[in-house]
Motif scaffolding. Sequence first.
Motif, short mmCIF file in Angstrom:
data_model
loop_
_atom_site.label_atom_id
_atom_site.label_comp_id
_atom_site.label_asym_id
_atom_site.label_seq_id
_atom_site.Cartn_x
_atom_site.Cartn_y
_atom_site.Cartn_z
N ALA A 39 0.84 -1.20 0.00
CA ALA A 39 0.00 0.00 0.00
C ALA A 39 0.87 1.25 0.00
O ALA A 39 0.58 2.23 -0.71
CB ALA A 39 -0.93 -0.01 1.20
N ALA A 40 1.95 1.22 0.78
CA ALA A 40 2.86 2.37 0.83
C ALA A 40 3.53 2.59 -0.52
O ALA A 40 3.64 3.73 -0.99
CB ALA A 40 3.91 2.17 1.93
N ALA A 42 2.36 1.69 -3.46
CA ALA A 42 1.31 2.18 -4.37
C ALA A 42 1.05 3.66 -4.13
O ALA A 42 0.87 4.43 -5.07
CB ALA A 42 0.03 1.36 -4.18
N ASP A 43 1.05 4.07 -2.86
CA ASP A 43 0.82 5.47 -2.52
C ASP A 43 1.96 6.36 -3.02
O ASP A 43 1.73 7.38 -3.65
CB ASP A 43 0.67 5.60 -1.01
CG ASP A 43 0.27 6.99 -0.57
OD1 ASP A 43 -0.73 7.52 -1.10
OD2 ASP A 43 0.98 7.56 0.29
N VAL A 44 3.19 5.94 -2.76
CA VAL A 44 4.36 6.74 -3.14
C VAL A 44 4.47 6.88 -4.65
O VAL A 44 4.74 7.96 -5.17
CB VAL A 44 5.65 6.12 -2.56
CG1 VAL A 44 6.89 6.72 -3.19
CG2 VAL A 44 5.69 6.27 -1.05
N TYR A 45 4.23 5.79 -5.38
CA TYR A 45 4.42 5.81 -6.83
C TYR A 45 3.12 6.05 -7.61
O TYR A 45 3.12 6.01 -8.84
CB TYR A 45 5.11 4.52 -7.29
CG TYR A 45 6.54 4.51 -6.81
CD1 TYR A 45 7.51 5.28 -7.43
CD2 TYR A 45 6.92 3.75 -5.71
CE1 TYR A 45 8.82 5.30 -6.98
CE2 TYR A 45 8.23 3.76 -5.25
CZ TYR A 45 9.17 4.53 -5.89
OH TYR A 45 10.46 4.56 -5.44
N LYS A 46 2.04 6.28 -6.89
CA LYS A 46 0.75 6.60 -7.52
C LYS A 46 0.36 5.53 -8.57
O LYS A 46 -0.04 5.85 -9.68
CB LYS A 46 0.76 7.98 -8.18
CG LYS A 46 1.28 9.10 -7.31
CD LYS A 46 0.34 9.40 -6.17
CE LYS A 46 0.76 10.63 -5.41
NZ LYS A 46 1.40 10.38 -4.13
N GLN A 49 -2.26 -0.97 -6.57
CA GLN A 49 -1.57 -2.00 -5.81
C GLN A 49 -1.37 -3.28 -6.63
O GLN A 49 -0.32 -3.91 -6.56
CB GLN A 49 -2.36 -2.30 -4.54
CG GLN A 49 -1.49 -2.61 -3.36
CD GLN A 49 -2.28 -2.76 -2.10
OE1 GLN A 49 -2.94 -3.78 -1.93
NE2 GLN A 49 -2.24 -1.77 -1.24
#
Length: 105
Positions: A39-40, A42-46, A49
């Motif tokens: 999840a992290a 996916a969040d960082v790299y937009k 998931q």
Amino acid sequence: MGNQSLSKLLELWEEHASKVSKQTEVTLSINDTDIIRLAALADVYKLPQNEIIATLIHEALNELEARMPYIPGKKVIRIEDGDEIFQDTGPMPEYLAAQKRYLAK
């Protein structure tokens, strides 16, 4: 937007469509800690998931294949540049045979 920009965009879309058309959805269980890590990422790299997971699995399999040990047997299977190449008795031949079986299905 110039012709090159549109051509590049179309090229990216074609590449994406080609990748997606070769994908199969699977269900798997993942450790809670790994879910947080995914999840992290996916969040960082937009990125979605599932795309992160698919890419990680793909790269891990490529690296695993590259690291499979070659264990030379006693049988010479060919000569390359004057050197004897011995039959591989490691896991790779069995692995490649299993891939061929699954491809045939």
